[in-house]
Design a protein around this motif. Structure first.
Motif, PDB file in Angstrom:
ATOM      1  N   VAL A  36      -7.142  12.878  -1.314  1.00  0.00           N
ATOM      2  CA  VAL A  36      -5.893  12.441  -1.921  1.00  0.00           C
ATOM      3  C   VAL A  36      -5.865  10.927  -2.071  1.00  0.00           C
ATOM      4  N   ILE A  37      -6.383  10.210  -1.074  1.00  0.00           N
ATOM      5  CA  ILE A  37      -6.298   8.747  -1.081  1.00  0.00           C
ATOM      6  C   ILE A  37      -7.587   8.058  -1.508  1.00  0.00           C
ATOM      7  N   SER A  38      -8.622   8.798  -1.855  1.00  0.00           N
ATOM      8  CA  SER A  38      -9.886   8.181  -2.258  1.00  0.00           C
ATOM      9  C   SER A  38     -10.399   8.832  -3.538  1.00  0.00           C
ATOM     10  N   SER A  39     -11.200   8.082  -4.273  1.00  0.00           N
ATOM     11  CA  SER A  39     -11.712   8.597  -5.535  1.00  0.00           C
ATOM     12  C   SER A  39     -13.078   9.263  -5.392  1.00  0.00           C
ATOM     13  N   GLU A  40     -13.808   8.958  -4.300  1.00  0.00           N
ATOM     14  CA  GLU A  40     -15.118   9.557  -4.073  1.00  0.00           C
ATOM     15  C   GLU A  40     -15.291   9.870  -2.592  1.00  0.00           C
ATOM     16  N   SER A  41     -16.194  10.779  -2.306  1.00  0.00           N
ATOM     17  CA  SER A  41     -16.547  11.072  -0.919  1.00  0.00           C
ATOM     18  C   SER A  41     -17.622  10.083  -0.481  1.00  0.00           C
ATOM     19  N   VAL A  42     -17.399   9.451   0.644  1.00  0.00           N
ATOM     20  CA  VAL A  42     -18.311   8.442   1.169  1.00  0.00           C
ATOM     21  C   VAL A  42     -19.018   9.003   2.392  1.00  0.00           C
TER      22      VAL A  42
END
Length: 167
Positions: A36-42
């Motif tokens: 929800v709060i990030s654009s990519e998985s890190v």
């Protein structure tokens, strides 16, 4: 001319990294768990490396699903970190194997890739498994919609109660 060649040879020897024998690692990993709060998985893998031969400045490279990344050395001796990111839809849940290579095995890996040879035949220095549980995309129904439905329901019940009292 000879002094230039000797200086160049000395520079090459001074800049080369040590090779590690019998590595002992202590890994830790982080993966994104909230989409929800990030654009990519890190993905972040940190590790402590101790070599049986006492090598301290080992140059490492990581391979994750056929993509190579440089491994950065930390300020402390024997600390390393590698990170990468993927779009949430491509970062499926599961276990990711991160293979670590030293300079010699990494050059063999790159050579095998260039020549379309079998890259699985090249043994990594060590590998780390990273468990990714997937990223949470939020609730199925947003809180705004839920609040609106509850508001309409309360209004309907109040209006119905008023109508039955007046009748």
């Amino acid at each position: 001319m000879i002094t230039v060649a000797a200086l160049l040879a000395l520079l090459v020897c001074a800049c080369s990294a040590d090779s590690c024998t019998d590595p002992v690692i202590t890994p830790s990993a982080y993966t994104t768990n909230d989409a929800v709060i990030s654009s990519e998985s890190v993905f972040i893998v940190e590790l402590s490396l101790a070599c049986a031969n006492g090598a301290q400045s080992v140059a490492l490279y990581a391979d994750v699903n056929g993509r190579q990344f440089p491994v950065t050395r930390g300020q402390d001796v024997g600390k390393y970190q590698v990170s990468w990111s993927l779009p949430h839809k491509q970062a499926s849940s599961g276990t990711y194997q991160v293979k670590f290579f030293d300079e010699e095995s990494y050059s063999s890996l790159r050579k095998a890739q260039r020549n379309n040879e079998d890259v699985d035949a090249i043994q990594p220095l060590f590998s780390v498994n990273v468990d990714h549980r997937g990223a949470w995309n939020g609730p199925w129904v947003s809180t705004e919609v839920l609040a609106a439905v509850i508001g309409i329901l309360v209004y309907y019940l109040a209006f119905s109660a008023k109508s039955t009292i007046q009748a």
